[in-house]
Design an enzyme around this catalytic site. Structure first.
Site, PDB file in Angstrom:
ATOM      1  N   ASP A  52    -108.853 -41.107 -64.719  1.00  0.00           N
ATOM      2  CA  ASP A  52    -110.085 -41.722 -64.443  1.00  0.00           C
ATOM      3  C   ASP A  52    -109.605 -43.152 -64.487  1.00  0.00           C
ATOM      4  OD1 ASP A  52    -111.626 -39.397 -64.431  1.00  0.00           O
ATOM      5  OD2 ASP A  52    -112.748 -39.768 -66.205  1.00  0.00           O
ATOM      6  N   ASP A  53    -110.391 -44.105 -63.777  1.00  0.00           N
ATOM      7  CA  ASP A  53    -110.643 -45.651 -64.187  1.00  0.00           C
ATOM      8  C   ASP A  53    -109.443 -46.146 -63.410  1.00  0.00           C
ATOM      9  OD1 ASP A  53    -112.354 -44.910 -65.985  1.00  0.00           O
ATOM     10  OD2 ASP A  53    -111.453 -45.745 -67.736  1.00  0.00           O
ATOM     11  N   HIS A 103    -115.730 -42.662 -59.392  1.00  0.00           N
ATOM     12  CA  HIS A 103    -116.061 -42.690 -60.947  1.00  0.00           C
ATOM     13  C   HIS A 103    -116.798 -43.861 -61.038  1.00  0.00           C
ATOM     14  CE1 HIS A 103    -115.572 -41.942 -65.025  1.00  0.00           C
ATOM     15  NE2 HIS A 103    -114.785 -42.945 -65.233  1.00  0.00           N
ATOM     16  N   HIS A 107    -117.830 -48.578 -63.236  1.00  0.00           N
ATOM     17  CA  HIS A 107    -118.025 -48.011 -64.646  1.00  0.00           C
ATOM     18  C   HIS A 107    -119.272 -47.935 -65.392  1.00  0.00           C
ATOM     19  CE1 HIS A 107    -116.436 -45.722 -68.292  1.00  0.00           C
ATOM     20  NE2 HIS A 107    -115.292 -45.328 -67.365  1.00  0.00           N
ATOM     21  N   TYR A 144    -118.513 -41.255 -68.820  1.00  0.00           N
ATOM     22  CA  TYR A 144    -118.654 -40.796 -70.298  1.00  0.00           C
ATOM     23  C   TYR A 144    -119.225 -39.287 -70.053  1.00  0.00           C
ATOM     24  CZ  TYR A 144    -118.961 -45.605 -70.646  1.00  0.00           C
ATOM     25  OH  TYR A 144    -118.736 -47.129 -70.661  1.00  0.00           O
ATOM     26  N   HIS A 194    -106.241 -40.894 -68.311  1.00  0.00           N
ATOM     27  CA  HIS A 194    -106.647 -42.248 -67.659  1.00  0.00           C
ATOM     28  C   HIS A 194    -105.204 -42.716 -67.148  1.00  0.00           C
ATOM     29  CE1 HIS A 194    -110.011 -41.474 -70.094  1.00  0.00           C
ATOM     30  NE2 HIS A 194    -110.635 -42.256 -69.510  1.00  0.00           N
TER      31      HIS A 194
END
Length: 243
Positions: A52-53, A103, A107, A144, A194
């Protein structure tokens, strides 16, 4: 001599015809059966590693290098605002067989949003990814892991969560992350990491090597569910693909 065991399910399936052909050769002749053969599809120990991210050029490109060395495909859930300036990284992911997902744009927690705000996070990111890659088959991972009826109704694609979370963002401690993931790993798991942390890249590559030694094959989310004969449906939430 034993057949080298591929790290990825794609490599395993592509290797299967060669293994079958070798198995059919009479003992003692050239091309005789290797000592190790690939298990049936439904007996493979499959696991998906996801990130992610990203993308973040410094860490994501190093991760892609390590995955390429190992022949492993992963799934990346990307932040829309981070694509600009990293279009080449995104194209490399796609070209090298990795799966790509959304995603959100920056965020944001998706629960409780109205349709306009939801679209500003998800559809905006979908349009950015489509503009770079030319296709529109992206998964969604809500920040989350939070979902509600609105998220499920408006997603327009399957929603992918996870079954193993080392919380690598907390302490960025690669040895701890490796121990936790390897000890928890089961067939059908989805690992959350991540790719924006250097320690997470280190940990991910060690995890791949250690789980490979335990007989796991790595795959994208689509490959994981296809191997289990499960159709991913828009708006449905998936944590794992346990047999």
């Amino acid at each position: 001599m034993a057949l080298a065991f591929p790290l990825s399910v794609a490599a395993a399936l592509s290797a299967r015809p060669a293994a079958v052909q070798a198995d059919a050769a009479p003992p003692g002749e050239t091309g005789a059966a290797p000592e190790a053969v690939l298990p049936p599809d439904d007996e493979m120990k499959l696991i998906a590693i996801t990130f992610d991210d990203g993308p973040r050029r410094s860490t994501t490109t190093r991760l892609l290098d390590g995955l390429a060395e190992r022949g492993v495909q992963a799934t990346f859930f990307l932040i829309g605002e981070q694509v600009e300036g990293n279009e080449d990284v995104l194209k490399r992911m796609d070209d090298e067989g990795h799966q790509i997902g959304i995603h959100t744009y920056d965020h944001v927690k998706l629960t409780g949003l109205n349709k306009t705000d939801f679209d500003a996070q998800v559809d905006r990111t979908r349009s950015i990814l489509k503009g770079v890659l030319g296709h529109n088959d992206f998964l969604l991972r809500p920040p989350y892991g939070m979902t509600d009826n609105g998220v499920k109704t408006w997603a327009g694609c399957p929603i992918i969560l996870w079954s193993i979370d080392p919380e690598d963002w907390k302490d960025q401690n690669a040895p701890r992350e490796v121990r936790q993931i390897v000890s928890e790993a089961k067939d059908g798991d989805i690992i959350l990491m991540h790719d924006i942390f250097s320690a997470s890249v280190d940990a991910a590559l060690q995890v791949i090597d250690q789980l490979h030694a335990k007989g796991f094959l790595f795959c994208t989310i689509d490959e994981l569910y296809a191997a289990r004969h499960i159709d991913l449906e828009p708006g449905e939430v998936y944590w794992n693909a346990y047999p």
